[in-house]
Design a protein around this motif. Structure first.
Motif, PDB file in Angstrom:
ATOM      1  N   SER A   1      -2.844  -1.664  -3.388  1.00 28.51           N
ATOM      2  CA  SER A   1      -3.788  -0.546  -3.454  1.00 28.51           C
ATOM      3  C   SER A   1      -3.097   0.749  -3.072  1.00 28.51           C
ATOM      4  O   SER A   1      -2.011   0.757  -2.485  1.00 28.51           O
ATOM      5  CB  SER A   1      -4.963  -0.788  -2.509  1.00 28.51           C
ATOM      6  N   GLY A   2      -3.773   1.843  -3.441  1.00 30.99           N
ATOM      7  CA  GLY A   2      -3.311   3.154  -3.008  1.00 30.99           C
ATOM      8  C   GLY A   2      -2.048   3.644  -3.666  1.00 30.99           C
ATOM      9  O   GLY A   2      -1.283   4.412  -3.074  1.00 30.99           O
ATOM     10  N   THR A   3      -1.824   3.248  -4.919  1.00 31.65           N
ATOM     11  CA  THR A   3      -0.643   3.723  -5.655  1.00 31.65           C
ATOM     12  C   THR A   3      -0.947   5.027  -6.372  1.00 31.65           C
ATOM     13  O   THR A   3      -2.025   5.196  -6.959  1.00 31.65           O
ATOM     14  CB  THR A   3      -0.187   2.660  -6.669  1.00 31.65           C
ATOM     15  N   LEU A   4      -0.001   5.951  -6.343  1.00 33.78           N
ATOM     16  CA  LEU A   4      -0.045   7.173  -7.140  1.00 33.78           C
ATOM     17  C   LEU A   4       1.109   7.121  -8.128  1.00 33.78           C
ATOM     18  O   LEU A   4       2.273   7.109  -7.744  1.00 33.78           O
ATOM     19  CB  LEU A   4       0.078   8.404  -6.247  1.00 33.78           C
TER      20      LEU A   4
ATOM     21  N   THR B   1       0.837  -1.196   0.000  1.00 30.37           N
ATOM     22  CA  THR B   1       0.000   0.000   0.000  1.00 30.37           C
ATOM     23  C   THR B   1       0.875   1.250   0.000  1.00 30.37           C
ATOM     24  O   THR B   1       2.012   1.232   0.495  1.00 30.37           O
ATOM     25  CB  THR B   1      -0.917   0.054   1.241  1.00 30.37           C
ATOM     26  N   GLY B   2       0.318   2.313  -0.568  1.00 30.34           N
ATOM     27  CA  GLY B   2       0.966   3.614  -0.446  1.00 30.34           C
ATOM     28  C   GLY B   2       2.238   3.783  -1.235  1.00 30.34           C
ATOM     29  O   GLY B   2       3.217   4.365  -0.749  1.00 30.34           O
ATOM     30  N   VAL B   3       2.251   3.318  -2.496  1.00 33.93           N
ATOM     31  CA  VAL B   3       3.404   3.539  -3.370  1.00 33.93           C
ATOM     32  C   VAL B   3       3.187   4.839  -4.145  1.00 33.93           C
ATOM     33  O   VAL B   3       2.134   5.045  -4.743  1.00 33.93           O
ATOM     34  CB  VAL B   3       3.593   2.372  -4.359  1.00 33.93           C
ATOM     35  N   HIS B   4       4.186   5.703  -4.163  1.00 36.40           N
ATOM     36  CA  HIS B   4       4.138   6.943  -4.934  1.00 36.40           C
ATOM     37  C   HIS B   4       5.318   6.944  -5.903  1.00 36.40           C
ATOM     38  O   HIS B   4       6.476   6.956  -5.477  1.00 36.40           O
ATOM     39  CB  HIS B   4       4.209   8.156  -4.003  1.00 36.40           C
ATOM     40  N   ILE B   5       5.015   6.891  -7.193  1.00 35.24           N
ATOM     41  CA  ILE B   5       6.030   6.896  -8.247  1.00 35.24           C
ATOM     42  C   ILE B   5       5.886   8.200  -9.019  1.00 35.24           C
ATOM     43  O   ILE B   5       4.813   8.482  -9.574  1.00 35.24           O
ATOM     44  CB  ILE B   5       5.852   5.698  -9.197  1.00 35.24           C
ATOM     45  N   THR B   6       6.940   8.998  -9.074  1.00 33.14           N
ATOM     46  CA  THR B   6       6.818  10.305  -9.702  1.00 33.14           C
ATOM     47  C   THR B   6       8.094  10.684 -10.442  1.00 33.14           C
ATOM     48  O   THR B   6       9.207  10.371 -10.009  1.00 33.14           O
ATOM     49  CB  THR B   6       6.477  11.388  -8.647  1.00 33.14           C
ATOM     50  N   ASN B   7       7.906  11.342 -11.597  1.00 37.75           N
ATOM     51  CA  ASN B   7       9.027  11.910 -12.363  1.00 37.75           C
ATOM     52  C   ASN B   7      10.098  10.877 -12.707  1.00 37.75           C
ATOM     53  O   ASN B   7      11.298  11.157 -12.639  1.00 37.75           O
ATOM     54  CB  ASN B   7       9.651  13.081 -11.588  1.00 37.75           C
ATOM     55  N   CYS B   8       9.665   9.702 -13.119  1.00 34.57           N
ATOM     56  CA  CYS B   8      10.589   8.642 -13.491  1.00 34.57           C
ATOM     57  C   CYS B   8      10.604   8.425 -15.002  1.00 34.57           C
ATOM     58  O   CYS B   8       9.605   8.688 -15.684  1.00 34.57           O
ATOM     59  CB  CYS B   8      10.220   7.328 -12.788  1.00 34.57           C
ATOM     60  N   GLN B   9      11.725   7.917 -15.501  1.00 37.32           N
ATOM     61  CA  GLN B   9      11.877   7.493 -16.885  1.00 37.32           C
ATOM     62  C   GLN B   9      11.860   5.964 -16.894  1.00 37.32           C
ATOM     63  O   GLN B   9      12.694   5.330 -16.233  1.00 37.32           O
ATOM     64  CB  GLN B   9      13.192   8.000 -17.473  1.00 37.32           C
ATOM     65  N   ILE B  10      10.917   5.380 -17.657  1.00 38.79           N
ATOM     66  CA  ILE B  10      10.739   3.925 -17.650  1.00 38.79           C
ATOM     67  C   ILE B  10      10.661   3.480 -19.101  1.00 38.79           C
ATOM     68  O   ILE B  10       9.656   3.725 -19.783  1.00 38.79           O
ATOM     69  CB  ILE B  10       9.465   3.539 -16.867  1.00 38.79           C
ATOM     70  N   PHE B  11      11.716   2.825 -19.611  1.00 37.31           N
ATOM     71  CA  PHE B  11      11.755   2.566 -21.045  1.00 37.31           C
ATOM     72  C   PHE B  11      12.587   1.333 -21.365  1.00 37.31           C
ATOM     73  O   PHE B  11      13.455   0.905 -20.600  1.00 37.31           O
ATOM     74  CB  PHE B  11      12.315   3.774 -21.789  1.00 37.31           C
TER      75      PHE B  11
ATOM     76  N   GLU C   1      -6.323  -6.579 -10.756  1.00 40.83           N
ATOM     77  CA  GLU C   1      -6.742  -6.927  -9.399  1.00 40.83           C
ATOM     78  C   GLU C   1      -6.126  -5.978  -8.369  1.00 40.83           C
ATOM     79  O   GLU C   1      -5.444  -6.380  -7.429  1.00 40.83           O
ATOM     80  CB  GLU C   1      -6.366  -8.382  -9.060  1.00 40.83           C
ATOM     81  N   THR C   2      -6.389  -4.689  -8.526  1.00 41.46           N
ATOM     82  CA  THR C   2      -5.831  -3.678  -7.625  1.00 41.46           C
ATOM     83  C   THR C   2      -6.795  -2.502  -7.579  1.00 41.46           C
ATOM     84  O   THR C   2      -7.494  -2.230  -8.554  1.00 41.46           O
ATOM     85  CB  THR C   2      -4.430  -3.258  -8.103  1.00 41.46           C
ATOM     86  N   HIS C   3      -6.865  -1.810  -6.468  1.00 39.79           N
ATOM     87  CA  HIS C   3      -7.944  -0.824  -6.311  1.00 39.79           C
ATOM     88  C   HIS C   3      -7.441   0.478  -5.687  1.00 39.79           C
ATOM     89  O   HIS C   3      -6.365   0.544  -5.096  1.00 39.79           O
ATOM     90  CB  HIS C   3      -9.068  -1.406  -5.452  1.00 39.79           C
ATOM     91  N   ASP C   4      -8.270   1.522  -5.857  1.00 40.24           N
ATOM     92  CA  ASP C   4      -8.022   2.831  -5.241  1.00 40.24           C
ATOM     93  C   ASP C   4      -6.650   3.397  -5.611  1.00 40.24           C
ATOM     94  O   ASP C   4      -5.881   3.840  -4.760  1.00 40.24           O
ATOM     95  CB  ASP C   4      -8.170   2.744  -3.715  1.00 40.24           C
ATOM     96  N   ASN C   5      -6.379   3.410  -6.916  1.00 44.34           N
ATOM     97  CA  ASN C   5      -5.123   3.945  -7.427  1.00 44.34           C
ATOM     98  C   ASN C   5      -5.361   5.200  -8.265  1.00 44.34           C
ATOM     99  O   ASN C   5      -6.460   5.412  -8.781  1.00 44.34           O
ATOM    100  CB  ASN C   5      -4.410   2.895  -8.281  1.00 44.34           C
ATOM    101  N   ILE C   6      -4.326   6.009  -8.404  1.00 43.50           N
ATOM    102  CA  ILE C   6      -4.374   7.216  -9.232  1.00 43.50           C
ATOM    103  C   ILE C   6      -3.231   7.148 -10.250  1.00 43.50           C
ATOM    104  O   ILE C   6      -2.068   6.971  -9.877  1.00 43.50           O
ATOM    105  CB  ILE C   6      -4.242   8.492  -8.391  1.00 43.50           C
TER     106      ILE C   6
END
Length: 394
Positions: free
Chosen positions: A279-282, A252-262, A305-310
């Motif tokens: 759940s709860g990933t941003l 729970t509670g993963v925040h991924i921001t400003n990353c390069q994924i390639f 199979e995952t919920h409440d994500n942004i």
């Protein structure tokens, strides 16, 4: 095509300075028109070695030949619990990543900093093991890892089975990993497990590892910021980032921001598992491209199979197998997902595919030039417009 006079530079433009002060020039030459070039001048300052206890005072050689595992571990053991810093200066330190009973490689202690200079490399000694770890924690807390390089031995690995040779292995809490380059591991560049919590990973590069760039398999409260996860290939899932709970602890509670994924053979970002649902990933402000074609037919982003994500404000483009998939394989789906502000363009396959996403809001996305349907969803309750679509297939 990138080149440098004194330092080194990768095909993606990642520059590594030489270990001594100098002036350098980086040149970028157009692939399409090789008569076109541009240059940039760089001033390299003297290398800065942080204050602390050097591993060389405990006998580490850093010569690329000597097994430095015991010497570095002795330094860690001496500093752990004091709030002090272990310093790894420039050099290549060979690490026995498989040694000991229930112990891998180097084991971090609590309440300390492990600081590597930019020219320092921890290099795994060639082995045949199905699992190993180069720099690890099994329950330690309140520590920081900074700088340097961690390199696996996949090109010389003498075994054929297994997939768990990790560069950084964390069962830990209250940890920061910053500015570390991890590459060439038999398994994952970075692996987080058990009851880990409050893990921050910033400005790291995980490149050309065999199984994943980063796996998060248990725990809560993770910040992944400004990192690169690239060119994972070798054994499934082959993702840049895989958030996949296993065992008895959810994620729970993963925040991924400003990353390069390639360039990952599997998906760019994958999340979910049957049972202990993540759940709860941003996931926001990331550039996710040129992934897919292997793994589990992932494209840019695949949540199952995952919920409440942004998922918001990402650029998902030129991936095989599609842009964004929100799906089910056991009847749970991806309820209460917010998907907004994303640009989903020029992917092979769908733009956005949503199945069993009750209560979700998929709005404000720009979906263009995908070879499959721009936006496909079932009759689940939710808000599915407005979005901007153009130039997609069917």
């Amino acid at each position: 095509t990138w080149s440098a006079q004194r330092g080194s530079i990768t095909s993606t433009g990642l520059y590594t300075a030489p270990s001594t002060s100098c002036s350098d020039v980086v040149t970028a030459k157009s692939v399409q028109d090789t008569t076109k070039t541009a240059t940039s001048s760089i001033t390299v300052g003297a290398s800065s070695v942080p204050a602390g206890t050097s591993v060389k005072t405990y006998g580490a050689k850093g010569d690329g030949v000597t097994d430095d595992t015991a010497a570095i571990q002795a330094c860690i053991n001496a500093v752990a619990g004091t709030g002090g810093t272990v310093v790894v200066p420039d050099g290549t330190y060979m690490i026995n990543a498989t040694h000991g009973s229930g112990v891998w490689g180097l084991m971090m202690g609590s309440n300390m900093t492990f600081a590597m200079t930019s020219g320092a490399t921890l290099k795994a000694i060639t082995n045949s093991s199905t699992d190993y770890g180069i720099l690890c924690s099994n329950g330690a807390s309140n520590f920081t890892i900074t700088g340097g390089n961690i390199v696996g031995e996949r090109s010389t690995h003498t075994g054929s089975g297994g997939e768990a040779g990790m560069g950084i292995y964390l069962n830990a809490s209250n940890v920061t990993v910053s500015g570390v380059n991890v590459s060439e591991c038999w398994g994952d560049g970075i692996y987080i497990c058990d009851a880990s919590s409050n893990i921050t990973i910033t400005n790291c590069i995980s490149n050309h590892n065999r199984r994943q760039g980063l796996s998060i398999t248990a725990g809560n409260t993770f910040l992944i910021s400004g990192c690169t996860f690239s060119n994972t290939t070798g054994t499934d899932p082959q993702c840049g980032i895989d958030i996949e709970p296993n065992g008895s602890v959810p994620v729970t509670g993963v925040h991924i921001t400003n990353c390069q994924i390639f360039g990952n053979a599997g998906g760019g970002v994958q999340q979910g598992n049957v049972g202990n649902v993540a759940s709860g990933t941003l996931l926001e402000n990331c550039n996710i491209y040129s992934n897919g074609g292997g793994g589990y037919n992932d494209g840019g982003i695949r949540f199952v199979e995952t919920h409440d994500n942004i998922i918001r404000n990402n650029n998902i483009h030129n991936n095989l197998n599609g842009g964004i998939m929100l799906d089910t394989n056991a009847g749970i789906g991806c309820p209460n997902t917010t998907l907004t502000g994303n640009t989903v363009a020029n992917n092979s396959g769908w733009g956005i595919y949503a199945n069993l996403c009750n209560g979700s809001a998929i709005t404000g996305n720009t979906i263009t030039g995908n070879s499959g349907a721009g936006f496909t969803h079932d009759s689940s309750t939710g808000t599915y417009s407005p979005n901007t679509t153009s130039g997609n297939g069917s």
